[in-house]
Design an enzyme around this catalytic site. Structure first.
Site, PDB file in Angstrom:
ATOM      1  CG  HIS A  71      17.514   8.754  -2.650  1.00  0.00           C
ATOM      2  ND1 HIS A  71      18.034   9.696  -1.795  1.00  0.00           N
ATOM      3  CD2 HIS A  71      17.720   7.554  -2.058  1.00  0.00           C
ATOM      4  CE1 HIS A  71      18.545   9.100  -0.729  1.00  0.00           C
ATOM      5  NE2 HIS A  71      18.365   7.787  -0.867  1.00  0.00           N
ATOM      6  CB  CYS A 127      16.379  15.785  -3.425  1.00  0.00           C
ATOM      7  SG  CYS A 127      16.809  15.413  -1.714  1.00  0.00           S
TER       8      CYS A 127
END
Length: 196
Positions: A71, A127
């Protein structure tokens, strides 16, 4: 939000480094959730200790590889060095308690100390990872062609003479994704890392 390809990505990179680039087992430090050693779980402290291990005792001719598959996020830039006003971040397993790892810190720990003759290749499939290392320049695909080299931030940050290149899964304002389609349904991987 659970990602399905991160562990597969670490295994794939370990295999690639061993078989194609002749890295020895003792030259690879792999952190992921399935490690038995608690120091190899990707917590904030362990990731930073891993970066310290990676950048210790560098000599001309050293070739380093850093992979992060997980993440990513953003946080407000209070220093004023980001064009968009946002820092890019890595989100360790314990980020809710220990905090995110901000691009400024990654640059200071990994990029800035690289001496002449040392090369670091980074892969960050997360991301908002376009400028995750705050490298001085970036180039991105635009409509099938490459954009011209762009100054990546308001403040010019560089190495101590070495070379650092980062392949990111997306631009700062975008998200990355897992997929099983690229491996014909056999495994879930990060979409960007599978291309290597």
């Amino acid at each position: 939000n659970q990602l399905g390809g991160c562990i597969t990505d670490t295994r794939f990179m370990q295999h690639l480094l061993r078989t194609k680039f002749s890295f020895r087992d003792e030259d690879i430090l792999m952190l992921n959730e399935e490690q038995a050693n608690p120091y190899q779980i990707p917590t904030r402290q362990n990731i930073l200790m891993g970066i310290s291990w990676l950048t210790a005792g560098l000599q001309p001719g050293d070739s380093l590889v850093f992979l992060y598959s997980g993440h990513g996020g953003q946080s407000r830039d209070t220093a004023g060095d980001e064009w968009d006003g946002m820092n890019e971040t890595l989100l360790p397993l314990d980020h809710g308690r220990a905090g995110q790892i901000v691009d400024d810190e990654l640059n200071a720990r990994m990029v800035a100390p690289l001496p002449a003759g040392v090369t670091m290749t980074c892969f960050v499939d997360a991301c908002h990872s376009g400028s995750i290392l705050d490298l001085p320049y970036q180039i991105t695909p635009k409509g099938g062609a490459l954009s011209p080299w762009l100054q990546a931030s308001r403040v010019f940050k560089s190495t101590a003479g070495g070379l650092c290149v980062c392949f990111s899964g997306c631009e700062d304002a975008q998200t990355s994704a897992d997929t099983s389609k690229l491996a014909r349904g056999q495994a879930t991987t990060g979409a960007m890392l599978y291309s290597f």
